[in-house]
Design a protein around this motif. Structure first.
Motif, PDB file in Angstrom:
ATOM      1  N   ALA A  54      -1.971  -2.092  -9.693  1.00  0.00           N
ATOM      2  CA  ALA A  54      -1.729  -2.861  -8.858  1.00  0.00           C
ATOM      3  C   ALA A  54      -0.480  -3.822  -8.257  1.00  0.00           C
ATOM      4  CB  ALA A  54      -2.958  -4.228  -9.085  1.00  0.00           C
ATOM      5  N   ALA A  55       0.211  -3.881  -9.538  1.00  0.00           N
ATOM      6  CA  ALA A  55       1.702  -4.408  -9.247  1.00  0.00           C
ATOM      7  C   ALA A  55       2.433  -3.509  -8.576  1.00  0.00           C
ATOM      8  CB  ALA A  55       2.299  -4.529 -10.632  1.00  0.00           C
ATOM      9  N   ASP A  56       2.150  -2.216  -8.909  1.00  0.00           N
ATOM     10  CA  ASP A  56       3.079  -1.133  -8.169  1.00  0.00           C
ATOM     11  C   ASP A  56       2.415  -0.976  -6.486  1.00  0.00           C
ATOM     12  OD1 ASP A  56       4.822   0.854  -7.777  1.00  0.00           O
ATOM     13  OD2 ASP A  56       3.553   2.547  -8.673  1.00  0.00           O
ATOM     14  N   SER A  57       1.387  -1.060  -6.621  1.00  0.00           N
ATOM     15  CA  SER A  57       0.779  -1.324  -5.102  1.00  0.00           C
ATOM     16  C   SER A  57       1.477  -2.191  -4.217  1.00  0.00           C
ATOM     17  CB  SER A  57      -0.788  -1.235  -5.080  1.00  0.00           C
ATOM     18  OG  SER A  57      -1.327  -0.356  -5.810  1.00  0.00           O
ATOM     19  N   ALA A  58       1.283  -3.533  -4.845  1.00  0.00           N
ATOM     20  CA  ALA A  58       2.074  -4.591  -3.944  1.00  0.00           C
ATOM     21  C   ALA A  58       3.305  -4.489  -3.631  1.00  0.00           C
ATOM     22  CB  ALA A  58       1.868  -6.081  -4.955  1.00  0.00           C
ATOM     23  N   LEU A  59       4.061  -3.655  -4.471  1.00  0.00           N
ATOM     24  CA  LEU A  59       5.413  -3.582  -4.425  1.00  0.00           C
ATOM     25  C   LEU A  59       5.919  -2.273  -3.036  1.00  0.00           C
ATOM     26  CD1 LEU A  59       7.078  -3.163  -8.052  1.00  0.00           C
ATOM     27  CD2 LEU A  59       7.799  -4.906  -6.296  1.00  0.00           C
ATOM     28  N   THR A  60       4.649  -1.367  -3.365  1.00  0.00           N
ATOM     29  CA  THR A  60       4.855  -0.360  -2.347  1.00  0.00           C
ATOM     30  C   THR A  60       4.513  -0.893  -0.762  1.00  0.00           C
ATOM     31  OG1 THR A  60       4.333   1.321  -4.155  1.00  0.00           O
ATOM     32  CG2 THR A  60       3.746   1.865  -1.926  1.00  0.00           C
ATOM     33  N   ALA A  61       3.431  -1.641  -0.686  1.00  0.00           N
ATOM     34  CA  ALA A  61       2.794  -2.033   0.574  1.00  0.00           C
ATOM     35  C   ALA A  61       3.633  -3.015   1.147  1.00  0.00           C
ATOM     36  CB  ALA A  61       1.461  -2.318   0.532  1.00  0.00           C
ATOM     37  N   GLY A  62       4.396  -3.851  -0.170  1.00  0.00           N
ATOM     38  CA  GLY A  62       5.344  -4.939   0.486  1.00  0.00           C
ATOM     39  C   GLY A  62       6.765  -4.597   0.950  1.00  0.00           C
ATOM     40  N   THR A  63       6.912  -3.356   0.921  1.00  0.00           N
ATOM     41  CA  THR A  63       8.477  -2.583   1.036  1.00  0.00           C
ATOM     42  C   THR A  63       8.268  -2.118   2.373  1.00  0.00           C
ATOM     43  OG1 THR A  63       8.598  -2.121  -1.287  1.00  0.00           O
ATOM     44  CG2 THR A  63      10.071  -1.246   0.228  1.00  0.00           C
ATOM     45  N   ALA A  64       9.400  -2.377   3.087  1.00  0.00           N
ATOM     46  CA  ALA A  64       9.653  -2.000   4.493  1.00  0.00           C
ATOM     47  C   ALA A  64       9.621  -0.476   4.552  1.00  0.00           C
ATOM     48  CB  ALA A  64      11.091  -2.522   4.892  1.00  0.00           C
ATOM     49  N   LYS A  65       9.322  -0.127   5.871  1.00  0.00           N
ATOM     50  CA  LYS A  65       9.036   1.472   6.038  1.00  0.00           C
ATOM     51  C   LYS A  65       9.976   2.363   5.731  1.00  0.00           C
ATOM     52  CE  LYS A  65       7.470   4.691   9.491  1.00  0.00           C
ATOM     53  NZ  LYS A  65       7.076   4.918  10.911  1.00  0.00           N
ATOM     54  N   GLY A  66      11.450   1.634   6.315  1.00  0.00           N
ATOM     55  CA  GLY A  66      12.417   2.506   5.860  1.00  0.00           C
ATOM     56  C   GLY A  66      13.041   2.594   4.595  1.00  0.00           C
ATOM     57  N   GLU A  67      12.620   1.756   3.699  1.00  0.00           N
ATOM     58  CA  GLU A  67      12.990   1.443   2.273  1.00  0.00           C
ATOM     59  C   GLU A  67      11.962   2.191   1.409  1.00  0.00           C
ATOM     60  OE1 GLU A  67      13.658  -2.500   1.909  1.00  0.00           O
ATOM     61  OE2 GLU A  67      15.076  -2.592   3.826  1.00  0.00           O
ATOM     62  N   GLY A  68      10.998   2.973   1.684  1.00  0.00           N
ATOM     63  CA  GLY A  68       9.972   3.544   0.764  1.00  0.00           C
ATOM     64  C   GLY A  68       8.507   3.086   1.037  1.00  0.00           C
ATOM     65  N   GLY A  69       8.447   1.991   1.864  1.00  0.00           N
ATOM     66  CA  GLY A  69       6.996   1.480   1.748  1.00  0.00           C
ATOM     67  C   GLY A  69       6.096   2.382   2.363  1.00  0.00           C
ATOM     68  N   THR A  70       4.850   2.009   2.021  1.00  0.00           N
ATOM     69  CA  THR A  70       3.561   2.809   2.664  1.00  0.00           C
ATOM     70  C   THR A  70       2.311   2.123   2.296  1.00  0.00           C
ATOM     71  OG1 THR A  70       2.713   4.845   2.849  1.00  0.00           O
ATOM     72  CG2 THR A  70       3.169   4.187   0.475  1.00  0.00           C
ATOM     73  N   ASN A  71       1.337   2.531   2.973  1.00  0.00           N
ATOM     74  CA  ASN A  71      -0.096   2.113   2.771  1.00  0.00           C
ATOM     75  C   ASN A  71      -0.655   2.571   1.342  1.00  0.00           C
ATOM     76  OD1 ASN A  71      -0.461   1.025   5.190  1.00  0.00           O
ATOM     77  ND2 ASN A  71      -1.035   2.855   6.068  1.00  0.00           N
ATOM     78  N   VAL A  72      -1.330   1.837   0.799  1.00  0.00           N
ATOM     79  CA  VAL A  72      -2.048   2.271  -0.404  1.00  0.00           C
ATOM     80  C   VAL A  72      -3.608   2.168  -0.361  1.00  0.00           C
ATOM     81  CG1 VAL A  72      -2.246   1.695  -2.807  1.00  0.00           C
ATOM     82  CG2 VAL A  72      -0.010   1.295  -1.808  1.00  0.00           C
ATOM     83  N   PHE A  73      -4.313   3.121  -0.571  1.00  0.00           N
ATOM     84  CA  PHE A  73      -5.781   3.362  -0.682  1.00  0.00           C
ATOM     85  C   PHE A  73      -6.285   3.397  -2.086  1.00  0.00           C
ATOM     86  CE2 PHE A  73      -3.792   5.150   3.488  1.00  0.00           C
ATOM     87  CZ  PHE A  73      -4.499   4.016   4.216  1.00  0.00           C
ATOM     88  N   TYR A  74      -7.436   2.348  -2.541  1.00  0.00           N
ATOM     89  CA  TYR A  74      -7.826   2.547  -3.714  1.00  0.00           C
ATOM     90  C   TYR A  74      -9.100   3.037  -3.666  1.00  0.00           C
ATOM     91  CZ  TYR A  74      -9.873   0.533  -7.897  1.00  0.00           C
ATOM     92  OH  TYR A  74     -10.454   0.394  -9.079  1.00  0.00           O
ATOM     93  N   VAL A  75      -9.610   4.122  -4.411  1.00  0.00           N
ATOM     94  CA  VAL A  75     -10.821   4.413  -4.452  1.00  0.00           C
ATOM     95  C   VAL A  75     -11.462   4.400  -5.944  1.00  0.00           C
ATOM     96  CG1 VAL A  75     -12.273   6.724  -4.101  1.00  0.00           C
ATOM     97  CG2 VAL A  75     -10.354   6.315  -2.729  1.00  0.00           C
ATOM     98  N   GLY A  76     -12.263   3.205  -5.838  1.00  0.00           N
ATOM     99  CA  GLY A  76     -13.036   3.144  -7.252  1.00  0.00           C
ATOM    100  C   GLY A  76     -14.390   3.641  -7.212  1.00  0.00           C
ATOM    101  N   SER A  77     -15.144   3.328  -8.495  1.00  0.00           N
ATOM    102  CA  SER A  77     -16.550   3.702  -8.282  1.00  0.00           C
ATOM    103  C   SER A  77     -17.375   2.764  -8.094  1.00  0.00           C
ATOM    104  CB  SER A  77     -16.697   4.169  -9.878  1.00  0.00           C
ATOM    105  OG  SER A  77     -16.636   3.182 -10.805  1.00  0.00           O
TER     106      SER A  77
END
Length: 530
Positions: A54-77
């Protein structure tokens, strides 16, 4: 494949000390730091790896597009897992000061049904969204995909197929789960990754690993309890005792998938590999041989080696690389030396085997040196250093330096390296002496508590003596030695050339019989050439 095995070796050797001021524990940090396109975690229950994701996801989605950011999709059970994950992402967004909105509830159309899902939008323009396990929900998406409790997804293969399609455009896939049986796709992916067939980076987090890096101390910190080692030991013992069966406890807390059993390498693969009409030579030390003086034993051993092993070594191709594996025993079981030739087409062949029974340490050392000194383009030696085998391995290291690896055979070693050995049989990359004892020895590698290893039972060999998978371990270690990077051994590699090489490696008749002036006794070691 990402070389996560090196990371895991460091992890097992140097665990990160607990720091109450740190938000994440050592294994959580290593998981986030691993930026592999595909990574997979087999873990104990409730070790907080999803919280780290979840921490990594917050960093990933919170980063701008040109700096490595992207959407994150979580698939739980289930829905509860989804909400817990999104709430954790929101918490981390505040900690990292990533501008994000509140958690929202969205309606997702899932096979003509409206499914309540959760999402959090970031100012960067990206989002973290929880999806159902319906594979079609990933179609047309782009972003990192997290499949949590992957081993418990009924349609894991389909979900994974959809997720992997996203990697074509730079997305990443993360699988996190406790185990759910040895035949589960999740476990198969891990085994294939360790065998080099898949490129997943594999992380293993058992309860012991997690506690060693502060899991229970963190629990005490959060619940405002005083930590002591005694309380931690009791807590772990109760977890295991409260689980229904030992098998369940091992699966839930020690990354050992249950429902194992049977030969690890099927007989059809073993028989296909055992196709070479090459010899197995044996030396059995008699009582007289063992009681004789060292000089007498050396002469007797040398004569046997020159007569039975020398011609086999002399027939090896000088232009090809060779490696050696060894399984050690002093009494009861056999010591086996397995040279391995690396053919031009990269197939591995075992040109002969040497088996020693009831042979003193010094004569085992003598035999090892005789073989290793004469292996053309020698390029790696792995020796069984378990128990008393450590003596022979240590002496070999003094003689050959870093070329020798002292192998401490263990559950962890088998778990890491057996998959690639099995893959060699499945892919028809290895050829062995056509000999029933070899086939039987390899059949002694069985699954126990989810991990391959040599079964404790003994089998009866063709000579009537008991065997304990001895040649299997020697061949296993030879195979691993043959797969090492050649540059590691270039200073040690032997490159025989012409008559000088023959003299250097096989010696003159005078040298080979230099013990002739010693007293002789009738104590020959029953050498048998097959």
């Amino acid at each position: 494949m990402t070389d996560q095995s090196n990371v895991n070796k460091v992890t097992e050797a140097v665990l990160v000390k607990f720091d109450k001021d740190e938000l994440l524990l050592g294994y959580q940090k290593r998981w986030i730091a691993d930026d592999s396109v595909l990574k997979i975690a087999e873990k104990s229950r409730r070790t907080g790896l999803t919280f780290a994701e979840a921490a990594d996801s917050a960093l990933t989605a919170g980063t701008a597009k040109g700096e490595g950011g992207t959407n994150v999709f979580y698939v739980g059970s289930n829905k509860e897992m989804a909400r817990e994950f999104i709430d954790a992402v929101a918490l981390w967004a505040k900690i990292f000061d990533k501008a994000a909105g509140e958690v929202q509830e969205d309606i997702l159309n899932d096979e003509d049904k409206d499914i309540l899902t959760f999402v959090i939008y970031f100012e960067s323009g990206f989002k973290v969204q929880a999806l159902s396990s319906n594979p079609s929900n990933l179609r047309g998406m782009q972003g990192t995909v997290i499949i949590d409790e992957a081993a418990f997804h009924e349609r894991l293969a389909e979900v994974l197929k959809a997720a992997l399609a996203l990697t074509m455009w730079g997305s990443k896939v993360r699988l996190i789960s406790t185990h759910n049986g040895i035949d589960n796709l999740f476990n198969q992916l891990i085994q294939d990754s360790r065998a080099g067939k898949k490129r997943y980076s594999v992380h293993t987090i058992t309860l012991d690993h997690a506690c060693a890096e502060g899991l229970y101390q963190r629990i005490c910190q959060v619940t405002k309890q005083e930590w002591t080692q005694e309380k931690e030991d009791e807590w772990k013992a109760n977890l295991l005792k409260d689980t229904a069966t030992e098998e369940d406890a091992l699966e839930e807390y020690y990354c050992v998938p249950k429902n194992g059993g049977g030969a690890y390498i099927s007989r059809s693969y073993r028989e296909r590999a055992a196709c070479l009409d090459v010899p197995v030579v044996r030396f059995t030390g008699s009582a007289a041989f063992n009681l004789a003086g060292e000089g007498e034993r050396m002469r007797e051993m040398q004569e046997w080696l020159v007569e039975n092993v020398g011609p086999l070594l002399q027939s090896l191709p000088n232009n090809l690389r060779h490696a050696l594996g060894e399984d050690f025993a002093r009494n009861g079981d056999l010591t086996v030396f397995a040279p391995m030739t690396i053919q031009d087409d990269t197939k591995r062949t075992v040109p002969f085997l040497v088996e020693l029974k009831n042979v003193p340490y010094k004569q085992q050392e003598q035999s090892l040196y005789y073989i290793c000194d004469r292996l053309p383009r020698r390029d790696g030696i792995k020796l069984d250093a378990t128990g008393n085998g450590n003596y022979l391995a240590e002496q070999a290291q003094y003689r050959y330096g870093e070329e020798v690896e002292k192998v401490m055979l263990s559950v962890a070693y088998y778990r890491e390296h057996m998959p690639s050995f099995k893959a060699a049989f499945e892919d028809d990359e290895i050829q062995l002496p056509k000999y029933e004892d070899v086939i039987t020895d390899l059949g002694q590698i069985k699954i126990y508590r989810g991990v391959p290893g040599v079964d404790k039972t003994r089998t009866k060999g063709s000579d009537g003596n008991k065997r304990h998978g001895d040649s299997a371990i020697a061949i296993f270690l030879a195979y691993l030695a043959s797969k090492e990077d050649i540059t590691r051994y270039e200073l040690h590699t032997i490159k025989p050339d012409g008559e000088e090489a023959q003299r250097r490696f096989f010696g003159s008749a005078k040298e080979n019989n230099r013990f002739d002036d010693m007293p002789r006794h009738d104590m020959r070691g029953k050498g048998i050439t097959l």
